[in-house]
Design a protein around this motif. Structure first.
Motif, short mmCIF file in Angstrom:
data_model
loop_
_atom_site.label_atom_id
_atom_site.label_comp_id
_atom_site.label_asym_id
_atom_site.label_seq_id
_atom_site.Cartn_x
_atom_site.Cartn_y
_atom_site.Cartn_z
N GLU A 273 56.94 31.18 44.99
CA GLU A 273 55.67 31.13 45.72
C GLU A 273 54.55 31.86 45.02
OE1 GLU A 273 55.74 31.93 49.88
OE2 GLU A 273 57.65 30.92 50.15
N ARG A 274 54.88 32.72 44.08
CA ARG A 274 53.86 33.49 43.37
C ARG A 274 54.04 33.38 41.87
NH1 ARG A 274 53.63 39.25 46.62
NH2 ARG A 274 52.68 38.44 48.52
N PHE A 275 52.91 33.30 41.18
CA PHE A 275 52.86 33.31 39.73
C PHE A 275 51.81 34.36 39.40
CE2 PHE A 275 51.41 30.43 35.93
CZ PHE A 275 51.89 31.36 35.03
N GLU A 276 52.25 35.49 38.85
CA GLU A 276 51.35 36.62 38.65
C GLU A 276 51.39 37.14 37.22
OE1 GLU A 276 51.37 38.48 43.13
OE2 GLU A 276 52.86 39.25 41.72
N TRP A 277 50.27 37.74 36.83
CA TRP A 277 50.15 38.39 35.53
C TRP A 277 49.01 39.38 35.60
CZ3 TRP A 277 48.82 33.37 36.61
CH2 TRP A 277 47.50 32.99 36.41
N VAL A 278 48.85 40.16 34.55
CA VAL A 278 47.74 41.10 34.47
C VAL A 278 46.86 40.72 33.28
CG1 VAL A 278 48.97 43.01 35.59
CG2 VAL A 278 49.03 42.80 33.11
N GLY B 149 41.63 28.64 38.90
CA GLY B 149 41.80 28.97 40.31
C GLY B 149 42.55 30.26 40.56
N ALA B 150 42.81 31.03 39.51
CA ALA B 150 43.51 32.31 39.68
C ALA B 150 42.63 33.28 40.44
CB ALA B 150 43.90 32.90 38.33
N GLU B 151 43.26 34.03 41.32
CA GLU B 151 42.58 35.06 42.09
C GLU B 151 42.81 36.40 41.40
OE1 GLU B 151 42.98 37.07 46.54
OE2 GLU B 151 44.37 35.51 45.93
N LEU B 152 41.74 37.12 41.12
CA LEU B 152 41.86 38.46 40.53
C LEU B 152 41.97 39.47 41.66
CD1 LEU B 152 40.76 36.77 38.12
CD2 LEU B 152 39.74 38.89 37.33
N LEU B 153 43.08 40.17 41.72
CA LEU B 153 43.36 41.12 42.80
C LEU B 153 42.82 42.49 42.41
CD1 LEU B 153 47.04 40.02 43.56
CD2 LEU B 153 44.93 39.23 44.66
N GLU B 154 41.54 42.65 42.54
CA GLU B 154 40.88 43.87 42.08
C GLU B 154 41.25 45.11 42.88
OE1 GLU B 154 36.73 43.19 41.38
OE2 GLU B 154 37.16 41.28 40.40
N GLU B 155 41.81 44.94 44.07
CA GLU B 155 42.17 46.11 44.86
C GLU B 155 43.52 46.71 44.44
OE1 GLU B 155 43.67 42.51 47.17
OE2 GLU B 155 41.91 42.98 46.02
N TRP B 156 44.22 46.06 43.54
CA TRP B 156 45.51 46.55 43.06
C TRP B 156 45.32 47.20 41.69
CZ3 TRP B 156 49.99 46.39 45.87
CH2 TRP B 156 49.96 45.62 47.04
N THR B 157 46.05 48.29 41.45
CA THR B 157 46.01 48.98 40.16
C THR B 157 47.43 49.05 39.62
OG1 THR B 157 44.13 50.31 40.87
CG2 THR B 157 45.42 51.15 39.02
#
Length: 167
Positions: free
Chosen positions: A114-119, A135-143
């Motif tokens: 369900e998730r495809f993630e990278w930094v 269409g990637a969402e940048l999760l700026e609240e995560w460090t």
């Protein structure tokens, strides 16, 4: 063309990892050896998988994507973590990065991930723009947090014994 890497690709993968590290201004941190990669990618218990992008006209290796599964406690499902995506500078703009990411997305779909993630480094504007275009969402609240070297050793020294019970 996108294909699964083989043990014969280890030297090329190693070279591209070093190229990527130099681009990311961290060449001294890329210490993995070909032998380590061979064992990690093609040993008895592979730690990761690699896709290779080849140039359609020359057959030369244009780039690679190294990924491994992860698990989300929130969704209760597996997902994919993309550790490295690299396309050699002289082959950029030909669609190799998009093809690698599309192939990884297909692996996610085929496996029910369900998730495809990278930094991505915050200064890498071309990559950020490319990922946003997909269409990637940048999760700026995560460090990202990381322990290495001395701090990792110091914390490990505080570990209580861990009991291992039969399952």
């Amino acid at each position: 063309m996108i294909r699964t890497a083989t043990v014969h690709d280890v030297a090329e993968i190693h070279a591209m990892i070093r190229e990527l590290a130099a681009y990311e201004k961290a060449a001294e941190q890329a210490r993995a050896t070909e032998e380590q990669l061979r064992a990690a990618l093609f040993g008895e218990h592979p730690a990761a998988s690699v896709l290779i992008a080849e140039d359609d006209t020359t057959g030369a290796v244009a780039g690679f994507a190294l990924w491994f599964p992860r698990f989300s406690t929130w969704t209760g499902t597996r997902g994919m973590h993309l550790e490295d995506l690299y396309v050699r500078p002289h082959t950029r703009g030909a669609g190799h990065g998009r093809a690698l990411l599309a192939a990884l997305a297909a692996i996610c779909r085929e496996n029910g991930f369900e998730r495809f993630e990278w930094v991505v480094l915050d200064w890498n504007e071309p990559a950020i723009a490319f990922y946003k275009s997909l269409g990637a969402e940048l999760l700026e609240e995560w460090t990202v947090c990381r322990l290495t070297g001395g701090p990792l050793e110091e914390l490990a020294a505080l570990a209580p014994p861990v009991a291992h019970r039969a399952r």
